[in-house]
Design a protein around this motif. Structure first.
Motif, PDB file in Angstrom:
ATOM      1  N   LYS A 111       0.827  -1.205   0.000  1.00 56.46           N
ATOM      2  CA  LYS A 111       0.000   0.000   0.000  1.00 56.46           C
ATOM      3  C   LYS A 111       0.865   1.261   0.000  1.00 56.46           C
ATOM      4  N   LEU A 114       1.692   2.701  -3.512  1.00 56.15           N
ATOM      5  CA  LEU A 114       0.631   3.479  -4.146  1.00 56.15           C
ATOM      6  C   LEU A 114       0.473   4.827  -3.466  1.00 56.15           C
ATOM      7  N   PRO A 118       1.248   7.762  -6.531  1.00 55.70           N
ATOM      8  CA  PRO A 118       0.070   7.243  -7.249  1.00 55.70           C
ATOM      9  C   PRO A 118       0.170   7.361  -8.759  1.00 55.70           C
ATOM     10  N   THR A 142      -4.895   7.432   0.487  1.00 49.39           N
ATOM     11  CA  THR A 142      -4.427   6.840  -0.758  1.00 49.39           C
ATOM     12  C   THR A 142      -5.198   7.447  -1.921  1.00 49.39           C
ATOM     13  N   VAL A 144      -6.447   7.315  -5.779  1.00 45.96           N
ATOM     14  CA  VAL A 144      -6.715   6.394  -6.879  1.00 45.96           C
ATOM     15  C   VAL A 144      -7.399   7.179  -7.995  1.00 45.96           C
ATOM     16  N   GLU A 291      -9.512   1.170  -3.769  1.00 41.42           N
ATOM     17  CA  GLU A 291      -8.426   0.713  -4.628  1.00 41.42           C
ATOM     18  C   GLU A 291      -8.811  -0.473  -5.504  1.00 41.42           C
ATOM     19  N   THR A 345      -5.919   3.575 -12.885  1.00 41.66           N
ATOM     20  CA  THR A 345      -4.974   3.082 -11.883  1.00 41.66           C
ATOM     21  C   THR A 345      -4.998   1.555 -11.921  1.00 41.66           C
ATOM     22  N   TYR A 350      -2.245  -6.316  -4.996  1.00 40.65           N
ATOM     23  CA  TYR A 350      -2.248  -5.169  -4.087  1.00 40.65           C
ATOM     24  C   TYR A 350      -2.605  -5.628  -2.679  1.00 40.65           C
ATOM     25  N   THR A 352      -4.011  -5.109   0.593  1.00 45.86           N
ATOM     26  CA  THR A 352      -4.958  -4.147   1.168  1.00 45.86           C
ATOM     27  C   THR A 352      -4.676  -3.863   2.633  1.00 45.86           C
TER      28      THR A 352
END
Length: 493
Positions: A111, A114, A118, A142, A144, A291, A345, A350, A352
């Motif tokens: 995470k 990102l 980003p 974050t 996105v 995300e 994106t 990923y 989480t």
């Protein structure tokens, strides 16, 4: 049958070939579903075939679709994003050769990567249109990015879900009491509700007394239910509403709520029960994050969380080694949202940070054809977050009326200096002394198997160790003030 055969065929072919989904096809499918409601009152028997409705798929077909989707997503990421182009170049890995069995050759994306850059995950072949930020309650927000097509696809799917999952109809009014900065969820809810023909009210995370007053106020709208019927809210803000309702004499009959949808945070069993009793509504929850949208999860009648396989690839991995989590153990959710649902994106494997447990035995419930986990236990922050998960702490505290809601607590180092999970639970309570409360908490914590060395009660927030923020803390200012209890408008008979 609803929908046009051509729109459904185009959508199906786009999914099977991993080509661009035409937003207008999904919009047409959602539009025809609404038209079916208007004419017949209920969706047709073929609604299980609609996007996201968890229809059972032959395992061989599912494997073929999974392989194609993983390859197409990896190829797009390696060709068009700076982060994955470098990743695949360094590894000397050809994304077009990957299979589900070799997918673990792709490194897990943390995470932090990102959050830190980003733009490195944005496809050069896309047209970024909307930046959606997470709330940041678990760290730096974050960012996105979504294209216009992705937004339109998301809204169309949200419309289908609102009709079939939430049961929304034109007579209903839905209030959104989430953070107004949650751009994509707010847009999805407002658009889907109004496309169905229902009405929408934006409340935000205002003073809970003001929110309850709005929920209780008669609407007086033609063709609509007398009061707000549906509420979308985070778990911690729901707990703030319950606190206000219980402490200040609100009754379920004051409201017209039929359903409350809770997301974004862990919803404990006691809070679910107290909210249903205080507000008189059915409490529902699902799993979705910005995300990985539109991938998500839904609960079954046996208490599992079942994850969709149509929109992305799910893995449950050890949070440290990234090895597959065995049955009965706890791991983190790792998601790969598929193209063509995502084109801006792009994320591969990923992490989480959301902790879940894998079932010890295969489920036999109505959603057994979908991958199953426990409900989300909390967020990974080290070994302590597994030994004393958020869900277990909230189940312990939110059943006690002498613990104000939202529950404020802190997990601090215990006396065992050599034990990395030696833990003391510090809890804010209404008043001290509270000998009986402490005894109940200690007894129930032991019965639940919580790895606690001690529980310490506080009646002053200043004496607590630092506590983590919750979404209810994202309080929005308003010039309104709630009416005194004596002048509240009685709910209509």
């Amino acid at each position: 049958m609803f929908g046009t055969a051509l729109s459904q065929l185009r959508y199906g072919m786009a999914v099977l070939t991993n080509r661009r989904i035409r937003p207008q096809d999904l919009e047409r499918i959602a539009h025809d579903l609404i038209a079916t409601l208007a004419e017949f009152g209920e969706p047709g028997a073929d609604s299980a075939l609609l996007p996201g409705q968890a229809g059972s798929v032959d395992p061989a077909v599912r494997r073929t679709v999974t392989e194609r989707s993983l390859r197409a997503t990896a190829v797009a990421a390696a060709r068009h994003t700076a982060y994955y182009r470098r990743t695949f170049d360094v590894l000397g890995l050809d994304p077009a050769t990957l299979t589900p069995e070799t997918w673990d050759r792709v490194p897990v994306t943390p995470k932090e990567a990102l959050r830190g850059l980003p733009a490195a995950f944005v496809s050069a072949a896309s047209t970024p249109a909307l930046m959606a930020l997470t709330t940041g309650t678990s760290g730096t927000p974050t960012a996105v990015w979504f294209s216009r097509d992705e937004v339109e696809i998301s809204v169309a799917m949200s419309t289908v879900s609102a009709v079939l999952g939430m049961g929304l109809r034109p007579r209903h009014t839905l209030a959104y009491a989430g953070c107004s900065r949650a751009t994509l969820p707010l847009l999805n809810v407002e658009e889907s509700v109004t496309r169905i023909g229902g009405s929408f009210v934006q409340i935000g995370t205002v003073d809970p007394a003001v929110a309850l007053d709005r929920l209780a106020t008669p609407l007086g709208l033609p063709g609509k239910a007398p009061q707000i019927t549906h509420l979308t809210v985070s778990a911690s803000y729901l707990s703030a509403l319950v606190e206000e309702a219980e402490r200040n004499g609100w009754h379920p009959s004051d409201f017209g709520l039929e359903s409350i949808g809770v997301g974004g945070e862990v919803l404990s069993d006691p809070l679910r029960e107290r909210a249903a009793a205080a507000l008189g509504a059915r409490i529902t929850t699902a799993y979705m994050m910005t995300e990985s949208i539109p991938s998500g999860g839904m609960p079954c009648t046996e208490g599992h969380l079942h994850h969709t396989t149509e929109f992305g690839h799910l893995e449950i991995l050890d949070p440290v080694t990234h090895e597959p989590t065995p049955p009965g153990a706890v791991g983190v959710i790792v998601q790969t949202p598929y193209v063509p649902y995502r084109d801006c994106t792009l994320l591969l494997r990923y992490a989480t940070g959301d902790l879940v447990a894998r079932p010890e035995t295969e489920p036999t419930c109505e959603l057994a054809h979908l991958p199953a986990t426990s409900p989300v236990l909390g967020r990974w922050s080290g070994p302590r977050s597994v030994a004393v998960p958020t869900r277990s702490v909230l189940n312990l505290l939110e059943s006690e009326p002498d613990v104000p809601l939202p529950a404020r607590y802190a997990l601090a180092d215990g006396p065992g200096a050599d034990d990395p999970v030696s833990t003391v639970l510090h809890v804010l309570v209404r008043r001290l002394p509270a000998t009986a409360l402490l005894g109940r908490l200690e007894e129930r914590a032991t019965a639940a198997g919580l790895a606690l060395d001690a529980i310490v009660l506080h009646d002053d927030p200043a004496t607590l160790p630092p506590t983590g923020p919750v979404r209810a803390d994202l309080r929005e200012h308003t010039f309104e003030s709630a009416r005194p209890a004596a002048v509240r408008v009685a709910s209509p008979a």
